[in-house]
Design a protein around this motif. Structure first.
Motif, PDB file in Angstrom:
ATOM      1  N   VAL A  94       5.841   0.768   9.137  1.00 59.97           N
ATOM      2  CA  VAL A  94       5.794  -0.040  10.320  1.00 59.97           C
ATOM      3  C   VAL A  94       5.910   0.746  11.515  1.00 59.97           C
ATOM      4  O   VAL A  94       5.142   0.710  12.439  1.00 59.97           O
ATOM      5  CB  VAL A  94       7.001  -0.972  10.243  1.00 59.97           C
ATOM      6  N   ALA A 112       5.451  -7.679  15.394  1.00 61.15           N
ATOM      7  CA  ALA A 112       5.821  -8.741  14.530  1.00 61.15           C
ATOM      8  C   ALA A 112       4.718  -8.969  13.547  1.00 61.15           C
ATOM      9  O   ALA A 112       4.664  -9.197  12.175  1.00 61.15           O
ATOM     10  CB  ALA A 112       6.313 -10.128  15.126  1.00 61.15           C
ATOM     11  N   LYS A 113       3.283  -9.019  13.901  1.00 64.33           N
ATOM     12  CA  LYS A 113       2.241  -9.163  13.227  1.00 64.33           C
ATOM     13  C   LYS A 113       1.943  -7.894  12.280  1.00 64.33           C
ATOM     14  O   LYS A 113       1.807  -8.154  10.984  1.00 64.33           O
ATOM     15  CB  LYS A 113       1.159  -9.217  14.234  1.00 64.33           C
ATOM     16  N   GLU A 159       4.534  -6.109  11.095  1.00 59.96           N
ATOM     17  CA  GLU A 159       5.627  -6.419  10.136  1.00 59.96           C
ATOM     18  C   GLU A 159       5.139  -7.149   8.939  1.00 59.96           C
ATOM     19  O   GLU A 159       5.249  -7.002   7.742  1.00 59.96           O
ATOM     20  CB  GLU A 159       6.883  -6.663  10.769  1.00 59.96           C
ATOM     21  N   GLU A 160       4.612  -8.296   9.537  1.00 62.06           N
ATOM     22  CA  GLU A 160       3.812  -9.187   8.411  1.00 62.06           C
ATOM     23  C   GLU A 160       2.982  -8.782   7.666  1.00 62.06           C
ATOM     24  O   GLU A 160       2.828  -8.972   6.457  1.00 62.06           O
ATOM     25  CB  GLU A 160       3.387 -10.437   9.059  1.00 62.06           C
ATOM     26  N   GLU A 161       2.076  -7.943   8.217  1.00 62.23           N
ATOM     27  CA  GLU A 161       1.088  -7.351   7.410  1.00 62.23           C
ATOM     28  C   GLU A 161       1.611  -6.287   6.330  1.00 62.23           C
ATOM     29  O   GLU A 161       1.038  -6.102   5.277  1.00 62.23           O
ATOM     30  CB  GLU A 161      -0.184  -6.715   8.371  1.00 62.23           C
ATOM     31  N   ALA A 219       4.522  -6.317   5.007  1.00 54.37           N
ATOM     32  CA  ALA A 219       5.177  -6.952   3.892  1.00 54.37           C
ATOM     33  C   ALA A 219       4.175  -7.575   3.010  1.00 54.37           C
ATOM     34  O   ALA A 219       4.457  -7.367   1.961  1.00 54.37           O
ATOM     35  CB  ALA A 219       5.985  -8.139   4.664  1.00 54.37           C
ATOM     36  N   ALA A 220       3.302  -8.311   3.375  1.00 57.77           N
ATOM     37  CA  ALA A 220       2.012  -9.105   2.696  1.00 57.77           C
ATOM     38  C   ALA A 220       1.565  -7.593   1.687  1.00 57.77           C
ATOM     39  O   ALA A 220       1.067  -7.876   0.344  1.00 57.77           O
ATOM     40  CB  ALA A 220       1.119  -9.478   3.318  1.00 57.77           C
ATOM     41  N   GLU A 221       1.054  -6.562   2.502  1.00 60.62           N
ATOM     42  CA  GLU A 221       0.338  -5.416   1.703  1.00 60.62           C
ATOM     43  C   GLU A 221       1.388  -5.015   0.727  1.00 60.62           C
ATOM     44  O   GLU A 221       0.847  -4.351  -0.433  1.00 60.62           O
ATOM     45  CB  GLU A 221      -0.032  -4.477   2.677  1.00 60.62           C
ATOM     46  N   GLN A 266       3.467  -6.216  -1.016  1.00 60.48           N
ATOM     47  CA  GLN A 266       3.301  -6.854  -2.255  1.00 60.48           C
ATOM     48  C   GLN A 266       2.255  -6.675  -3.012  1.00 60.48           C
ATOM     49  O   GLN A 266       2.492  -6.816  -4.349  1.00 60.48           O
ATOM     50  CB  GLN A 266       3.663  -8.419  -1.996  1.00 60.48           C
TER      51      GLN A 266
END
Length: 915
Positions: A506, A528-529, A531-533, A535-537, A539
């Motif tokens: 990040v 924030a966007k 960070e979301e990307e 986290a999804a990646e 996984q």
């Protein structure tokens, strides 16, 4: 078997030691609620409190639990990171002057803050040593937020920094920098003529990051500061002419090592040729007086008989250019050291460039052993634990991981040849890439990286190739090597100090993608966007199996292999590692073509087929251990030879420091004068000899030459009671009377400065000449082995004799200069100390003679680096340095005054440099 049973019941000694540190960790944790309750101002006041406690007699160990608890809470508030318990254990290990082996991703940078803060509170300075300038700057800025918040000062040493900024950085509580910068600053400080010019202060405590890279990998090559020598063109040409007459039967040549040794008959014949040419001072070739000639003779013989034009070098534009034996590329700007390049130039009849003479040198081993307390941290040190203890007396402690390791380490795959192996590697990468699993490929050379890149292009796999030449760019790419479908090819050492996080990093993405965006709601939303990307990646990458580490061959050191493997499986992440080998790999060639292993593979393997077995992997590990032992012997030999010089270096540097510290050096000068008189008389009138055996004429000549006196020696000898002691006493009285008259006519303060200046200048001159002689001696002393003598013992004995001779010559030289000099008063000028010249700083491999100066990763080679010194235009270009547009041009600024810009440099070296 019994040991294994005991270990399973009680644990290893390492496990028991780590467990014992749990008591201190419990004390730190018990203090956490109390420390958390403090306000920011109260937490920041802890530093002053600790300093008071130390001033009142408490020790660092006494305040450790509360200091560590303070750092942990401050880190949470400033950096948003809380130290794990295993990180606290690592901090305790560092404070105790040991090596903390922590796996990649366990947060070593954060661990260092604990021991650094605790030891910096005392105010004596802590050095944090990194492998490259990028990491030094990054860590100083990143962790510096924490230290500054707690009231400590932080400095960073980088190249091209001016003297003022350098001194300021060393004066800070905590100083970051590379091993090369620290080492060269130490050498340069001991070439200066005033304590005010020196930038470093007394050593206290150092933490070495990537300690195995710095204290093991780079420790084979000493740091050397050199400057041009006097022109010796005639000597090179004369010796070259002699060598061209030498027949093959006079010497034995080893093509493999490019070494040459004289035969017994050859030695006698070459002595005759050299005597005829007037090149020998004595008739015995191996007398110490002929060391320099023998050294240049050996280099000329190598140049003429072992180094071939258009194979080892080419002649281009009237210059000898080295050809890289591995790549066939020209190596512009690189030169062989120790006079070999000059010998080749003489052979080819091109212009002979001056040789660089060693002015100061030190090995990393002897430099870092000067710290009263030394600690280190790395992901891989256990395999070199014996060497760390033997050389540095540092214990290696394996720190457990915060979460269990989930990485799967598969058996090695063996192939017949490089072509089959790289095809299999490319296929495996393509398969992993298809499912989105990120791949980090480790190679042992830039050439292998480029070869693999060609195979991947054929497979249509997008990839990044790194060779550790640009650390900042490299760090950004390696940080994202854990993203979906990422394929990153890197030399084995590339990317150290940068964490590979699954799904991406990040912090690096924010820095790269939002660099131009101002602070505000829009930037916060963008972060924030990201960070979301991530986290999804992350996984998705976890589901694909985590980071796949693939190595194209085994390194000669198991530790380097472990470093590469350790990039995968951080903080309990899933991961996979696999090594691909073939018979053409450098390490496997150690087994030789006729071994059972090679015959089995050649006879049983089809093209493109692979085998894997624990037996083969064990055999490879055995080979690695042998190579590690050989490399350790090489490093140990470097230390053994430097230890001889180190004892002498300490004497010289201590003497320089005493001279600079002394208000007056008259007593030293008087002692030197009396010792010189004693030596002159003793040489002519040996103890126990009769008057008729004395060399009276020789004594009179030497007295006239050294003391500029013509005493009535003949008249003294006619006296019945004359003894050598009486002659010495009368000579002393005469020279003392001459010096007293000179001093009576001079201002005492001026005369003291003259004495100090002459002492330092002549000391430096003779030390430099002594280093040059030792360099030459070391190059030829191995020949003593043919006489069944130990070269290192011969070197010690000769070096001691040369040092004693140097001190005698120094005393005589200073005495002669002071007796013959006249002090004339010149018009007053603004007093200034001499600037140091621009010298070359190098990291010379004693085996190859090549300059391995690099930024610490073992693969990035640069030409020689220039010292960043006051008085150097390069230094003035650093922070606060020269500006081409001089705003002070119309002001009457003295060239020796400090520059009005506030840089701390003299005007002539700053804005007035172009004037």
């Amino acid at each position: 078997m019994i040991n294994a049973l005991m270990k399973s019941i009680f644990g290893s000694s390492n496990d028991r030691y780590v467990k014992s540190l749990g008591k201190i960790v419990n004390q730190i944790n018990a203090l956490e609620p109390q420390i958390q309750a403090l306000s920011d101002a109260e937490l920041q006041a802890q530093t002053a409190k600790f300093r008071d406690q130390l001033a009142n007699g408490q020790t660092l160990d006494d305040i450790l639990p509360e200091a560590f608890a303070t750092v942990r809470e401050a880190s949470v508030r400033v950096l948003g990171m809380r130290h794990f318990d295993v990180q606290l254990i690592g901090g305790i290990v560092l404070h105790r002057g040991e090596i903390a082996e922590m796996r990649t991703g366990e947060g070593k940078t954060l661990v260092a803050t604990l021991a650094t803060y605790l030891n910096a509170v005392a105010g004596n300075g802590v050095h944090v040593v990194t492998v490259n300038d990028y990491l030094a700057s990054r860590d100083a800025e990143w962790m510096g937020q924490l230290y500054s918040w707690l009231g400590l000062t932080v400095g960073v040493i980088v190249p091209n920094l001016g003297e003022f900024e350098r001194r300021e950085a060393y004066g800070a509580d905590i100083t970051y920098g590379t091993n090369n910068e620290f080492g060269f600053d130490y050498l340069r400080d001991n070439m200066k003529h005033s304590k005010d010019q020196m930038v470093q202060r007394p050593f206290n405590f150092a933490i070495v990051d990537e300690v195995d890279s710095i204290l093991i990998d780079e420790a084979r090559t000493p740091l050397i500061i050199s400057g041009p020598t006097e022109d010796k063109t005639d000597l090179y040409l004369s010796i070259d002419a002699v060598v061209k007459e030498i027949p093959e039967e006079w010497y034995d040549a080893d093509e493999k090592t490019k070494n040459i040794s004289w035969t017994e008959d050859g030695t006698e014949e070459i002595e005759k040729l050299l005597i005829e040419a007037g090149l020998l001072e004595t008739e015995n070739l191996y007398d110490v007086e002929n060391t320099q000639v023998v050294h240049h003779l050996d280099q000329a013989l190598k140049a003429n008989k072992m180094f071939k034009r258009d194979t080892d070098y080419i002649v281009k534009d009237d210059k000898v250019v080295i050809i890289d034996e591995f790549t066939g590329r020209m190596m512009d700007g690189r030169r062989w050291s120790n006079g070999l390049h000059q010998a080749v130039e003489a052979k080819e009849g091109v212009k002979i460039e001056p040789e660089n003479q060693t002015m100061a040198s030190i090995t990393f081993q002897n430099y870092f052993r000067m710290y009263p307390k030394l600690a280190g941290m790395t992901g891989t040190a256990a395999t070199e634990a014996a060497e760390f203890w033997d050389i540095y007396k540092m214990n290696v402690v394996e720190i457990p991981t915060n979460k269990p390791v989930q990485r799967i380490d598969e058996e090695d795959e063996f192939y017949k040849n490089t072509q089959d192996k790289f095809q299999a590697i490319a296929k495996a990468i393509a398969e992993k890439n298809a499912i989105g699993q990120p791949v980090l490929v480790g190679t042992v050379s830039i050439e292998k990286s480029e070869l693999l890149a060609e195979f991947l292009k054929k497979e249509g796999v997008e990839h990044e190739v790194l060779n550790a030449r640009q650390h900042e760019r490299e760090a950004h790419i390696v940080a994202q090597a854990g993203r979906i479908g990422a394929v990153t090819i890197a030399t084995n050492m590339a990317g150290r100090g940068t964490d590979i996080q699954l799904g991406g990093n990040v912090e690096f993405r924010v820095g790269d993608e939002l660099a131009g965006m101002e602070e505000g709601p829009e930037r916060d939303a963008a972060i924030a966007k990201i960070e979301e990307e991530v986290a999804a990646e992350r996984q998705k990458v976890v589901e694909a199996g985590g980071l796949f580490v693939l190595a194209t061959e085994r390194h000669e050191s198991r530790r380097i292999d472990n470093q590469l493997r350790g990039r995968s499986g951080r903080q309990g992440d899933p991961g996979l590692s696999r090594f691909y080998l073939c018979l053409e790999d450098d390490l496997l060639r150690i087994f030789g073509p006729d071994t059972l292993f090679s015959r089995m593979m050649n006879s049983n393997l089809e093209d493109g087929e692979a085998i894997g077995s624990k037996w083969l992997s064990k055999a490879i590990e055995t080979a690695q251990k042998k190579v590690e032992a050989r490399n350790y012997d090489i490093r140990k030999q470097v230390v053994e030879y430097d230890d001889v010089m180190n004892d002498q270096r300490k004497v010289i540097y201590e003497q320089r420091a005493e001279i600079m510290d002394s208000e007056a050096v008259g007593d030293v000068v008087v002692d030197m004068r009396h010792d010189t008189v004693n030596a002159l008389v003793t040489a002519a009138c040996p103890p126990g000899s009769y008057p008729e055996q004395w060399d009276v004429e020789g004594m009179k000549e030497r007295i006239a030459e050294v003391l500029d006196l013509q005493p009535p020696i003949d008249a003294w000898l006619e006296e019945d009671t004359v003894e050598p002691e009486i002659i010495e006493e009368r000579l002393r009285a005469q020279v003392d009377e001459i010096m007293e008259k000179k001093m009576a006519n001079a201002d005492p303060a001026i005369w003291t400065r003259v004495e100090k200046s002459i002492l330092l200048e002549r000391l430096d001159h003779h030390w430099k000449e002594h280093l040059s002689t030792l360099d030459a001696l070391r190059q030829v002393v191995f020949l003593r082995a043919y006489a069944q003598k130990q070269p290192i013992n011969e070197y010690k004995q000769e070096a001691f004799g040369l040092f004693e001779r140097m001190l005698d010559t120094l005393r005589e030289d200073i005495t002669s200069i002071l007796l013959k000099s006249e002090l004339r008063m010149a018009p007053p000028v603004q007093e200034e100390l001499p600037d140091l010249p621009d010298f070359l700083t190098g990291h010379i491999d004693p085996l190859t003679g090549l300059d391995n100066s690099n930024d610490g990763d073992g693969s990035a080679e640069r030409p020689e680096m220039f010292g960043s010194l006051a008085g150097s235009p390069r230094a003035a270009s650093g922070p606060g340095g020269a500006n081409r547009d001089n705003p002070y041009a119309d002001q009457d600024v003295s060239r020796n005054a400090l520059c009005p810009c506030g840089s701390g440099n003299k005007y002539k070296h700053c804005h007035g440099a172009a004037a």
